[in-house]
Motif scaffolding. Structure first.
Motif, mmCIF file in Angstrom:
data_model
loop_
_atom_site.group_PDB
_atom_site.id
_atom_site.type_symbol
_atom_site.label_atom_id
_atom_site.label_comp_id
_atom_site.label_asym_id
_atom_site.label_seq_id
_atom_site.Cartn_x
_atom_site.Cartn_y
_atom_site.Cartn_z
ATOM 1 N N LEU A 153 42.988 54.374 39.472
ATOM 2 C CA LEU A 153 43.329 53.435 39.351
ATOM 3 C C LEU A 153 42.011 53.115 38.166
ATOM 4 O O LEU A 153 40.974 53.089 38.488
ATOM 5 C CB LEU A 153 43.569 52.675 40.180
ATOM 6 C CG LEU A 153 43.713 50.921 39.233
ATOM 7 C CD1 LEU A 153 45.292 50.728 38.577
ATOM 8 C CD2 LEU A 153 43.731 49.461 40.652
ATOM 9 N N GLY A 154 42.088 52.953 37.391
ATOM 10 C CA GLY A 154 40.433 52.721 36.179
ATOM 11 C C GLY A 154 41.056 51.568 35.662
ATOM 12 O O GLY A 154 41.984 51.792 34.456
ATOM 13 N N VAL A 155 40.324 50.007 34.981
ATOM 14 C CA VAL A 155 40.386 49.216 33.991
ATOM 15 C C VAL A 155 38.707 48.787 33.135
ATOM 16 O O VAL A 155 37.776 49.247 33.734
ATOM 17 C CB VAL A 155 40.677 47.462 34.310
ATOM 18 C CG1 VAL A 155 40.634 46.486 34.104
ATOM 19 C CG2 VAL A 155 42.089 47.943 35.319
ATOM 20 N N GLN B 126 37.573 44.258 32.889
ATOM 21 C CA GLN B 126 37.818 43.504 34.235
ATOM 22 C C GLN B 126 38.190 42.525 34.332
ATOM 23 O O GLN B 126 37.910 41.407 33.620
ATOM 24 C CB GLN B 126 36.782 44.476 35.305
ATOM 25 C CG GLN B 126 37.309 46.016 35.045
ATOM 26 C CD GLN B 126 35.723 46.863 35.358
ATOM 27 O OE1 GLN B 126 34.678 46.775 36.329
ATOM 28 N NE2 GLN B 126 35.820 48.013 35.303
ATOM 29 N N ARG B 127 38.289 42.081 35.443
ATOM 30 C CA ARG B 127 38.425 40.727 36.045
ATOM 31 C C ARG B 127 39.424 39.548 36.049
ATOM 32 O O ARG B 127 39.439 38.862 35.468
ATOM 33 C CB ARG B 127 37.384 40.012 36.274
ATOM 34 C CG ARG B 127 36.343 40.719 37.018
ATOM 35 C CD ARG B 127 36.458 41.255 39.073
ATOM 36 N NE ARG B 127 36.553 39.780 39.775
ATOM 37 C CZ ARG B 127 35.983 39.417 40.524
ATOM 38 N NH1 ARG B 127 34.341 39.913 40.642
ATOM 39 N NH2 ARG B 127 36.303 38.665 41.147
ATOM 40 N N LYS B 128 40.327 40.080 35.178
ATOM 41 C CA LYS B 128 41.077 39.634 34.323
ATOM 42 C C LYS B 128 43.133 39.702 35.067
ATOM 43 O O LYS B 128 44.227 39.217 34.261
ATOM 44 C CB LYS B 128 41.843 39.139 32.774
ATOM 45 C CG LYS B 128 40.297 39.349 32.278
ATOM 46 C CD LYS B 128 40.538 40.016 30.305
ATOM 47 C CE LYS B 128 39.114 40.099 29.909
ATOM 48 N NZ LYS B 128 39.320 40.534 28.193
ATOM 49 N N GLY B 129 43.069 40.186 35.773
ATOM 50 C CA GLY B 129 44.264 40.433 36.615
ATOM 51 C C GLY B 129 45.256 42.038 36.266
ATOM 52 O O GLY B 129 46.209 41.964 36.660
ATOM 53 N N ILE B 130 44.219 42.631 35.353
ATOM 54 C CA ILE B 130 45.054 44.106 34.801
ATOM 55 C C ILE B 130 44.894 45.157 36.640
ATOM 56 O O ILE B 130 46.185 45.609 36.658
ATOM 57 C CB ILE B 130 44.682 44.875 34.330
ATOM 58 C CG1 ILE B 130 44.292 43.957 32.516
ATOM 59 C CG2 ILE B 130 44.574 45.743 34.060
ATOM 60 C CD1 ILE B 130 43.798 44.181 32.036
ATOM 61 N N GLY B 131 44.094 45.326 37.205
ATOM 62 C CA GLY B 131 44.222 46.448 38.216
ATOM 63 C C GLY B 131 45.029 45.349 39.233
ATOM 64 O O GLY B 131 46.078 46.555 39.779
ATOM 65 N N GLU C 227 43.122 56.221 47.397
ATOM 66 C CA GLU C 227 42.465 56.338 48.143
ATOM 67 C C GLU C 227 41.063 55.352 46.825
ATOM 68 O O GLU C 227 41.250 55.120 46.025
ATOM 69 C CB GLU C 227 41.608 57.625 47.505
ATOM 70 C CG GLU C 227 41.763 58.916 48.657
ATOM 71 C CD GLU C 227 43.281 59.576 48.411
ATOM 72 O OE1 GLU C 227 43.749 59.983 47.059
ATOM 73 O OE2 GLU C 227 44.434 59.388 49.177
ATOM 74 N N SER C 228 40.608 54.427 48.042
ATOM 75 C CA SER C 228 39.695 53.540 47.200
ATOM 76 C C SER C 228 38.018 53.351 46.855
ATOM 77 O O SER C 228 37.530 54.234 48.565
ATOM 78 C CB SER C 228 40.103 52.100 47.916
ATOM 79 O OG SER C 228 39.155 51.225 47.795
HETATM 80 C C1 LIG Z 1 38.873 48.088 41.000
HETATM 81 C C2 LIG Z 1 39.697 47.428 39.748
HETATM 82 C C3 LIG Z 1 39.975 48.723 38.691
HETATM 83 C C4 LIG Z 1 40.148 46.569 39.613
HETATM 84 O O1 LIG Z 1 40.386 46.051 38.681
HETATM 85 P P1 LIG Z 1 40.723 44.833 37.763
HETATM 86 O O2 LIG Z 1 41.724 44.791 36.678
HETATM 87 O O3 LIG Z 1 39.184 44.229 36.937
HETATM 88 O O4 LIG Z 1 41.154 43.522 39.234
HETATM 89 P P2 LIG Z 1 41.518 42.364 38.638
HETATM 90 O O5 LIG Z 1 41.236 41.691 37.831
HETATM 91 O O6 LIG Z 1 43.354 42.898 39.370
HETATM 92 O O7 LIG Z 1 41.121 41.787 40.437
HETATM 93 C C5 LIG Z 1 41.648 41.267 40.955
HETATM 94 C C6 LIG Z 1 40.262 41.178 42.316
HETATM 95 O O8 LIG Z 1 39.925 42.810 42.877
HETATM 96 C C7 LIG Z 1 38.978 41.871 43.316
HETATM 97 N N1 LIG Z 1 37.874 42.519 42.533
HETATM 98 C C8 LIG Z 1 37.884 43.441 41.554
HETATM 99 N N2 LIG Z 1 36.393 43.528 40.186
HETATM 100 C C9 LIG Z 1 35.629 43.335 41.022
HETATM 101 C C10 LIG Z 1 33.942 43.545 41.903
HETATM 102 N N3 LIG Z 1 33.910 43.872 40.065
HETATM 103 N N4 LIG Z 1 33.573 42.825 42.215
HETATM 104 C C11 LIG Z 1 34.206 42.110 44.192
HETATM 105 N N5 LIG Z 1 35.441 42.421 43.519
HETATM 106 C C12 LIG Z 1 36.011 42.729 42.848
HETATM 107 C C13 LIG Z 1 38.683 40.540 42.859
HETATM 108 O O9 LIG Z 1 38.622 39.836 44.742
HETATM 109 C C14 LIG Z 1 39.669 40.185 42.727
HETATM 110 O O10 LIG Z 1 40.159 39.275 42.198
HETATM 111 P P3 LIG Z 1 38.903 37.578 41.456
HETATM 112 O O11 LIG Z 1 39.141 38.201 40.718
HETATM 113 O O12 LIG Z 1 40.160 36.663 41.813
HETATM 114 O O13 LIG Z 1 38.487 37.372 42.394
HETATM 115 C C15 LIG Z 1 38.348 47.638 38.281
HETATM 116 O O14 LIG Z 1 37.221 47.680 38.906
HETATM 117 C C16 LIG Z 1 37.791 49.239 38.023
HETATM 118 O O15 LIG Z 1 38.131 50.039 37.085
HETATM 119 N N6 LIG Z 1 36.521 49.374 38.566
HETATM 120 C C17 LIG Z 1 36.110 51.068 38.642
HETATM 121 C C18 LIG Z 1 37.194 52.200 39.134
HETATM 122 C C19 LIG Z 1 37.384 51.903 40.540
HETATM 123 O O16 LIG Z 1 36.304 51.706 41.794
HETATM 124 N N7 LIG Z 1 38.489 51.687 40.355
HETATM 125 C C20 LIG Z 1 39.466 52.154 41.808
HETATM 126 C C21 LIG Z 1 39.145 53.685 41.763
HETATM 127 S S1 LIG Z 1 40.888 53.258 43.387
#
Ligand SMILES: CC(C)(COP(=O)(O)OP(=O)(O)OC[C@H]1O[C@@H](n2cnc3c(N)ncnc32)[C@H](O)[C@@H]1OP(=O)(O)O)[C@@H](O)C(=O)NCCC(=O)NCCS
Length: 148
Positions: free
Chosen positions: A75-77, A82-87, A108-109
């Motif tokens: 999973l990657g955004v 990011q932080r727009k609810g896509i993940g 695997e996180s």
């Molecule tokens: C992890 C990832 C996919 C999340 O995607 P996203 O679209 O930003 O996630 P969301 O906007 O749906 O966030 C949902 C919640 O996750 C948490 N979150 C997401 N990014 C975060 C960050 N950088 N730091 C802390 N919490 C985070 C928060 O609780 C967030 O809720 P909030 O915004 O209301 O506080 C994105 O940060 C990413 O691509 N990271 C790099 C790759 C990676 O680590 N992937 C996961 C491997 S399994």
């Protein structure tokens, strides 16, 4: 994201079109890997990752109830989005499949992903194995279906 059974595919509810789709994706991936290997991939690290993945499969997933599951992969955004609810939306898509099939979900996180997955009901069940020196690989997380 994909359905898994011991690293392969789900059995049980068989939809012939889904099975054909999985088969064709698998064949296409294998052909692509031979005719156009990814030049940026480090074969040593890729091999370590494969071994680690097989080890984790045996360690955490090789049980009667966990073997058949939806396993959410890679999973990657885009950082700009990011932080727009896509993940959360993408993970929910996978969870909806697990809820529908009444099976476990696994992932695997990374450290940053762990907060998101925890908020959606995933629990840490172990540590990922180190593949690249100095890099924290994160945790293995599982979501258990509610039994009715
Ligand atoms: C992890 C990832 C996919 C999340 O995607 P996203 O679209 O930003 O996630 P969301 O906007 O749906 O966030 C949902 C919640 O996750 C948490 N979150 C997401 N990014 C975060 C960050 N950088 N730091 C802390 N919490 C985070 C928060 O609780 C967030 O809720 P909030 O915004 O209301 O506080 C994105 O940060 C990413 O691509 N990271 C790099 C790759 C990676 O680590 N992937 C996961 C491997 S399994």
């Amino acid at each position: 994201m994909g359905e898994e059974e011991g690293g392969n595919r789900i059995k049980g509810k068989r939809d012939p079109w889904k099975s054909l789709e999985r088969f064709l994706v698998n064949v296409t991936d294998r052909i692509n890997a031979v005719i156009a290997p990814d030049p940026s991939a480090d074969p040593v690290a890729a091999n370590k990752l494969r071994i680690a993945s097989n080890t984790l499969e045996k360690l955490h997933w090789d049980t009667a109830e966990r073997k058949i599951r939806w396993h959410l992969h890679w999973l990657g955004v885009d950082p700009a989005q990011q932080r727009k609810g896509i993940g959360r939306h993408l993970v929910q898509w996978g969870l909806d499949r697990a809820i529908e099939d009444k099976v476990w979900a696994g992932i695997e996180s990374s450290a940053v992903g762990e907060k998101l997955y925890s908020s959606m009901g995933f629990k840490v069940i172990g540590e990922r194995l180190p593949c690249i020196e100095g890099i924290n690989m994160g945790t293995v997380m599982a979501w258990e279906p509610k039994r009715s």
